[in-house]
Design an enzyme around this catalytic site. Structure first.
Site, PDB file in Angstrom:
ATOM      1  N   SER A 124      -4.026  -0.065  -0.826  1.00  0.00           N
ATOM      2  CA  SER A 124      -5.112  -0.184  -1.974  1.00  0.00           C
ATOM      3  C   SER A 124      -5.067  -1.544  -2.319  1.00  0.00           C
ATOM      4  CB  SER A 124      -4.512   0.556  -3.000  1.00  0.00           C
ATOM      5  OG  SER A 124      -5.206   0.258  -4.154  1.00  0.00           O
ATOM      6  N   TYR A 148       2.271   3.501  -9.499  1.00  0.00           N
ATOM      7  CA  TYR A 148       1.404   3.630  -8.215  1.00  0.00           C
ATOM      8  C   TYR A 148       1.258   2.515  -7.221  1.00  0.00           C
ATOM      9  CZ  TYR A 148      -2.791   4.189  -5.912  1.00  0.00           C
ATOM     10  OH  TYR A 148      -3.823   4.283  -4.700  1.00  0.00           O
ATOM     11  N   LYS A 152       2.468   1.820  -3.037  1.00  0.00           N
ATOM     12  CA  LYS A 152       1.719   1.346  -1.968  1.00  0.00           C
ATOM     13  C   LYS A 152       2.405   0.106  -1.288  1.00  0.00           C
ATOM     14  CE  LYS A 152      -1.445   4.481  -1.960  1.00  0.00           C
ATOM     15  NZ  LYS A 152      -1.547   5.411  -1.208  1.00  0.00           N
TER      16      LYS A 152
END
Ligand code: NAD
Ligand code: UD1
Length: 336
Positions: A124, A148, A152
């Site tokens: 992302s 979050y 990643k």
């Protein structure tokens, strides 16, 4: 060729299944349906006229995961499965670390055991953290501002270590910017549970009458109209990016990151006004204070994906709005 799609019942996964099936790939989907419905798989089968082999399995369930590899000759894996809500990740970080990171480690371990070493990972633009310079190229500094984002970032590092330990791996890290829109059939699209956090599903739910008005988070940013600027990318263009990445990983080894964005930045109000223009629906909004953690501008330099993957985003903001609206108006309650 057989491709295993983890998280294939979800938003981006289902659109990628369509592209792969249309090109004649065999598609195996693994999903625990924690954030999706099996109906999306049936819709993909309707769109393409092809069958999907579906396993309702949790990635953390190693025993059942191994069965998928024993029962199928898998050539490559596209790994979408993971939790994706920034706000939730702040409240339950351990759930995010366990699901996203442990899930990926188990997947890679099983892949290695069955000698499947071609992997495409859903990263992302969040790995660029507090963006300082736009457009963002792949060699910009990386950081994370929430759990979050850290999942990643950590997974990217883990995959680099994996490649360094075994040079037979071929891995593409695809850093998505802001995927919106839906398949032009209006049969599949984004189906968030509860009140949406992201801008486009919020807009479509206001337009369809499920929500009262949009709250625009801040109009005092250093942008052309004061509202936040993002690189909105049509989910079908994004899905096609996975096919291009697959072409590359199948014929090479190594690990590479690619930005999947259009390279163009549009503001929150640009999106609202374009949506109103192409759909003829009003989107009432009020300006409220900034959302903590948001940056003013975030858009990609997609040159690397253009050159090395021969991938270009082709759909414009009007297409994104029209397709998102077709999905929302045909399916006011998503897949229910
Ligand atoms: P999504 O929630 O629609 O799809 C993810 C799918 O994974 C869901 O169907 C869910 O049920 C499944 N899943 C989650 N944990 C699982 C597990 N342990 N075992 C099996 N299945 C599991 O999300 P999406 O928007 O399609 O995103 C796909 C991927 O792309 C995610 O990894 C997400 O973090 C990443 N990503 C998404 C965006 C975005 O804006 N949508 C942006 C950047 C990156
Ligand atoms: C968010 C996540 C990012 C994730 C991405 C895709 C944050 C801080 N970032 O990105 O990690 O990869 O979603 O899932 O959550 N906006 C409004 N009103 C709304 C919703 C959004 O004004 O009701 C504005 C935001 O302030 C922002 C823009 O719209 O300027 C886009 O927001 P959003 O769709 O949530 O995406 P990002 O914040 O870019």
């Amino acid at each position: 060729m057989s491709i295993l799609i983890t998280g294939g019942a979800g938003y981006i996964g289902s659109h990628t299944c369509v592209e792969l099936l249309n090109l004649g790939y065999e598609v195996i989907v693994l999903d625990n349906l924690s954030n999706s419905k099996e109906e999306s798989i049936r819709r993909v089968e309707n769109i393409t006229g092809k069958k999907i082999k579906f396993y309702k399995i949790d990635l953390l369930d190693r025993e059942n995961l191994e069965k998928v590899f024993m029962e199928n000759k898998i050539d490559a894996v596209i790994h979408f499965a993971g939790f994706k809500s920034v706000g939730e990740s702040v409240k339950v970080p351990l759930r995010y670390y366990h699901n996203n990171i442990t899930g990926t480690i188990i997947l890679c371990d099983v892949m290695q055991k069955y000698c499947v070493k071609k992997l495409i990972f859903s990263s992302s633009a969040t790995v660029y953290g507090n963006v300082e310079k736009v457009p963002i190229s792949e060699d910009s500094p990386l950081s994370a501002t929430n759990p979050y984002g850290r999942t990643k970032l950590f997974i990217e590092e883990i995959l680099r270590d994996l490649y360094n330990s075994d040079k037979e791996w071929s891995i593409a890290l695809l850093r998505y910017f802001n995927p919106i829109g839906a398949h032009e059939s209006g049969l599949i699209g984004e189906d968030p549970s509860g009140v949406p956090n992201n801008l486009m599903p919020y807009i479509t739910q206001v337009a369809v009458g499920k929500l009262h008005e949009l709250k625009v988070f801040g109009n005092d940013y250093d942008t052309h109209d004061g509202t936040g600027v993002r690189d909105f990318i049509h989910v079908v263009d994004l899905a096609k990016g996975h096919v291009k990445a697959l072409n590359k990983v199948m014929v090479s080894t190594g690990i590479d990151a690619y930005n999947l964005g259009t390279g163009k930045g549009y503001s929150v109000l640009d999106l609202v006004h374009t949506f109103e223009k192409v759909t003829g629906k009003k989107v009432p909004y009020t300006i409220v204070k900034r959302r903590p953690g948001d940056v003013a501008k975030c858009f990609a330099d997609p040159t690397k994906a253009n050159k090395e993957l021969k991938w270009y985003a082709e759909r414009d903001l009007e297409d994104m709005c029209l397709d998102a609206w077709r999905w929302q108006s045909n399916n006011p309650n998503g897949y229910e």
